[in-house]
Design a protein around this motif. Structure first.
Motif, PDB file in Angstrom:
ATOM      1  N   SER A   1       0.830  -1.187   0.000  1.00 56.09           N
ATOM      2  CA  SER A   1       0.000   0.000   0.000  1.00 56.09           C
ATOM      3  C   SER A   1       0.865   1.237   0.000  1.00 56.09           C
TER       4      SER A   1
ATOM      5  N   THR B   1       7.306   0.165   3.280  1.00 51.50           N
ATOM      6  CA  THR B   1       7.697  -1.049   3.983  1.00 51.50           C
ATOM      7  C   THR B   1       8.993  -0.779   4.728  1.00 51.50           C
TER       8      THR B   1
ATOM      9  N   ASP C   1      -0.542  -5.426   2.392  1.00 54.67           N
ATOM     10  CA  ASP C   1       0.333  -4.491   3.106  1.00 54.67           C
ATOM     11  C   ASP C   1       1.346  -3.810   2.203  1.00 54.67           C
TER      12      ASP C   1
END
Length: 301
Positions: free
Chosen positions: A38, A42, A115
């Protein structure tokens, strides 16, 4: 954005035929492909945001009638590549992009990468006014992030074409000397079922004038790469390269008449575009779920 000299390396010779393949350059047709071998950052982004890394990109993903041979298999392809980001290029849960369809179809497949996913909505998401999409991803219509030394822009043209074009222009300025990648759902140029669409000229023109190196779209259910093009769709060595990556899993279609300046087009088998982004250029590789590479090359900036 500062102009850069770009060098486009030829794709490797390809020998094993995909289910349907049509490919050409400005001067010749290419052979069939061969076996290959997203917005939230990260942890690896935060540690070394400029390091080269792999990004996966595709749209037109998850439908009930072909989920096992489509979205499930492209999800496996992505998992094997271990990308830093997944760019989900719209039409992600069919037919209407409802919350139930995201829960039942998208989440069990591509939801494994939620994620690290940066999405944009498609026209099927807007059959339910985008509510299922926005509830699932919790992103803004237009947003930006940095990855692998690149400035990446996602826009939702269904929420406003003018606003999306203005956002691209603004982020082109904000990118500075970082390479720029822009994505939205429906392509400006395509040899597929929906075809080339002048309605998206404002977005294309904004992306080229902002200095975009790459424009990513889906909507047509095939893979296609165009030669570097200027804001009017004419070949220019320092133009933007448009990729259509709509073989994400659902309702694959055959090609229509080839558009001018289409370099490579592949249809008929689910697959994903993989980009290795680095500060001085990028590599691309389109791979299908049968382990074949339909297009590959390098572009230096």
């Amino acid at each position: 954005m500062t102009s850069r000299r770009r060098t486009l390396a030829p794709a490797a010779v390809l020998a094993v035929t995909l289910v349907t393949v049509s490919a050409c350059t400005s001067s010749e047709r290419a052979s069939a492909p061969a076996e290959s071998s997203s917005p939230v950052a990260t942890p690896s982004d935060a540690e070394d945001p400029g390091a080269a890394c792999v990004v996966a990109a595709a749209g037109d993903v998850a439908g009930e009638d072909d989920l096992e041979e489509g979205a499930e298999r492209t999800a496996e392809l992505i998992a094997d590549a271990e990308p830093r980001k997944v760019l989900a290029l719209g039409d992600l849960a069919y037919p209407d992009g409802t919350a139930a369809e995201f829960a039942d179809l998208y989440d069990p497949t591509w939801g494994a990468f939620k994620d690290i996913t940066a999405p944009t909505p498609g026209n099927h998401e807007y059959r339910s006014e985008g509510k299922g999409y926005y509830d699932y991803f919790e992103v803004e219509p237009n947003y930006v992030f940095d990855v692998c030394g690149w400035h990446v822009v996602s826009v939702d043209h269904y929420a406003g074409m003018d606003e999306a074009a203005a956002f691209i222009e603004e982020e082109g300025e904000a990118a500075g000397n970082a390479p720029l990648l822009v994505f939205w759902h429906e392509p400006r140029f395509s040899s597929g079922h929906h075809g080339t669409d002048a309605e998206f000229q404002p977005l294309w023109e904004a992306a080229v004038e902002a200095g975009a190196e790459i424009v990513l779209n889906a909507h047509d259910h095939h893979y296609e790469r165009f030669e570097p093009l200027d804001e009017d769709g004419r070949p220019r060595s320092d133009g933007a390269v448009q990729f259509v990556s709509g073989n994400g899993g659902h309702n694959l279609r055959e090609l229509d008449d080839r558009e001018p300046h289409s370099a490579v087009a592949v249809a008929g088998t689910p697959g994903v575009l993989f980009l290795t982004l680095r500060a001085d250029g990028y590599d691309w590789s389109y791979r299908d779920v049968e382990g074949r590479t339909g297009d590959a090359g390098t572009r230096e900036l």
